[in-house]
Scaffold this active site. Structure first.
Site, short mmCIF file in Angstrom:
data_model
loop_
_atom_site.label_atom_id
_atom_site.label_comp_id
_atom_site.label_asym_id
_atom_site.label_seq_id
_atom_site.Cartn_x
_atom_site.Cartn_y
_atom_site.Cartn_z
N ASP A 160 6.44 -0.22 1.24
CA ASP A 160 6.43 -1.66 0.96
C ASP A 160 6.68 -2.47 2.23
O ASP A 160 6.05 -3.51 2.46
CB ASP A 160 7.43 -2.02 -0.14
CG ASP A 160 8.80 -1.40 0.07
OD1 ASP A 160 8.97 -0.56 0.97
OD2 ASP A 160 9.73 -1.77 -0.68
N ASP A 177 -6.70 -0.43 3.02
CA ASP A 177 -7.44 -1.62 2.60
C ASP A 177 -6.80 -2.88 3.16
O ASP A 177 -7.49 -3.83 3.56
CB ASP A 177 -7.52 -1.70 1.08
CG ASP A 177 -8.66 -0.86 0.52
OD1 ASP A 177 -9.36 -0.20 1.31
OD2 ASP A 177 -8.86 -0.86 -0.70
N ASP A 194 -4.31 4.78 0.47
CA ASP A 194 -5.38 4.03 -0.19
C ASP A 194 -5.10 2.54 -0.09
O ASP A 194 -5.98 1.73 0.24
CB ASP A 194 -5.46 4.48 -1.65
CG ASP A 194 -6.75 4.06 -2.32
OD1 ASP A 194 -7.55 3.33 -1.70
OD2 ASP A 194 -6.96 4.44 -3.49
N TYR A 212 -3.17 11.39 -7.10
CA TYR A 212 -4.55 11.39 -7.56
C TYR A 212 -5.00 12.76 -8.07
O TYR A 212 -5.99 12.88 -8.79
CB TYR A 212 -5.49 10.95 -6.44
CG TYR A 212 -5.37 9.49 -6.07
CD1 TYR A 212 -4.61 8.61 -6.84
CD2 TYR A 212 -6.00 9.00 -4.94
CE1 TYR A 212 -4.50 7.28 -6.49
CE2 TYR A 212 -5.89 7.66 -4.57
CZ TYR A 212 -5.13 6.81 -5.36
OH TYR A 212 -5.01 5.49 -5.01
N LYS A 244 8.08 6.54 0.51
CA LYS A 244 9.16 5.86 -0.21
C LYS A 244 10.30 6.84 -0.44
O LYS A 244 10.64 7.19 -1.57
CB LYS A 244 8.64 5.29 -1.54
CG LYS A 244 7.79 4.05 -1.39
CD LYS A 244 8.62 2.82 -1.01
CE LYS A 244 9.45 2.33 -2.19
NZ LYS A 244 10.26 1.13 -1.82
#
Length: 370
Positions: free
Chosen positions: A227, A255, A251, A143, A194
């Site tokens: 994942d 959620d 992020d 970001y 990852k």
């Protein structure tokens, strides 16, 4: 015990002002009943700031945020400002606050209240008693990485560029927060990245592991690919205690975890900076939910996430853990008694407006402290 610490309130857009009005009731109650007093001020951020100043965060507001002991933010954004240039969208005000206040550690609890177990999309046995803390790195990663942007290519195509980048110090400081939190909880940290396909993820895993061996081996550390973590959150979420992860994955995963609890309207968050030489830590607190422009101004919003964000401020910025506990326990009692706003309404419960929920909580605080 009296306190003259400062609190800057930034209601923002949409339902932010309505929810923040209920926080004001709790702040006043603390002053009157617990002698916990704040110097409260208010300013604009997001679309409201754009309408007034032409920018999502005025320089003067940024200065006030840097001086405050804590910032309480409502929500930003809405369709009114969707067509603005990316550089001045309402969300840029939020990102500027996080960046200039150096709020590198975002704490997002995913706590399933007993009374809301049936509201979750998962089976009750999977979420009953759920209590996860996600620690998300907040000022680095994709970001904020450079280079970034959209460019025109010679062949007529366009290319969008964002850079995922982390340094040793950025990783270690947020990992330290996760280890410290785990020490006060169940003593387990799952670090998520990852590392199998991203060099930044490999560095993340190596640095977290190194820090774990430097005085944090009392904490149980595990590693998981992002994942797989997403899948495990909806498969067996109670396997987690503290999840440590980067900005992008945090992020997304926070959620996902939020929806396990039944409603975004119930979840607070804290964004923390480093502790300075005087023991002061810059901090901003905000609900997880957005500005919900479809119900703004209708007194329908759920104010509990914003009120619980204030409770987190009491705990982490003002050292008033007893008062934070009192708010959290009063919220749990309200829910157990069937008090609901529209987003968490269930058969047999009593539907309350935003302002009615605020009033009900104040009455519950009275009862709990009698």
């Amino acid at each position: 015990m009296a306190s003259n610490k400062s609190l800057l309130i930034l209601p923002g857009d949409g339902i932010g002002a309505e929810a923040m009005g209920q926080v004001r009731k709790v702040v006043d109650w603390m002053d009157n009943r617990r002698s916990v007093t704040f110097d409260v001020s208010e300013d604009l951020v997001g679309g409201a700031a754009i309408d007034r100043h032409g920018v999502p965060l005025a320089d003067e507001t940024m200065d006030r945020a840097l001086e405050a002991d804590a910032v309480l933010l409502g929500a930003v954004g809405g369709p009114k400002w969707d067509n603005l240039d990316f550089s001045i969208k309402p969300e840029r005000g939020l990102l500027r606050l996080r960046k200039e206040m150096e709020l590198f550690a975002n704490l997002r609890p995913a706590l399933c209240f007993d009374a809301l177990v049936e509201a979750s999309s998962l089976k009750p046995e999977l979420v009953s008693g759920l209590d996860i803390m996600i620690v998300r790195e907040l000022t680095g990663g994709v970001y904020f990485g450079e280079p970034r942007g959209i460019e025109d290519l010679e062949n007529g195509e366009r290319r969008g560029i964002n850079t995922q980048v982390y340094t040793t110090s950025e990783i270690r400081r947020v990992a330290e927060v996760a280890f410290d939190l785990a020490r006060k909880r169940d003593g387990r940290v799952c670090s998520v990245e990852k590392a199998n396909v991203m060099e930044s993820g490999l560095l993340w895993r190596e640095e977290v592991s190194k820090l774990h061996g430097e005085g944090n081996d009392d904490i149980e550390l595990s590693h998981m690919y992002a994942d797989n973590c997403s899948m495990q959150l909806v498969r067996t979420p109670k396997q987690f205690d503290v999840i440590l992860t980067d900005n992008l994955f945090g992020d997304m995963l926070s959620d996902t975890a939020a929806m396990l609890t039944g409603s975004l309207g119930m979840l607070p968050s804290a964004s923390l900076g480093s502790v300075d030489a005087l023991g002061r830590r810059k901090a901003m607190y905000e609900p997880v939910h957005g500005s919900a422009p479809d119900i703004a101004g209708q007194d329908k919003a759920n104010p509990l996430a914003t009120i619980l964000s204030f409770a987190m401020a009491l705990r982490y910025s003002y050292d008033h853990g007893e008062e934070a506990d009192l708010i959290e326990q009063s919220v749990a009692t309200l829910l157990k008694e069937g008090k609901r706003t529209g987003d968490i309404m269930a058969e047999g419960c009593e539907l309350l407006s935003c302002s009615q929920m605020g009033d009900a909580l104040v009455r519950k605080l009275d009862e709990a402290s009698a």
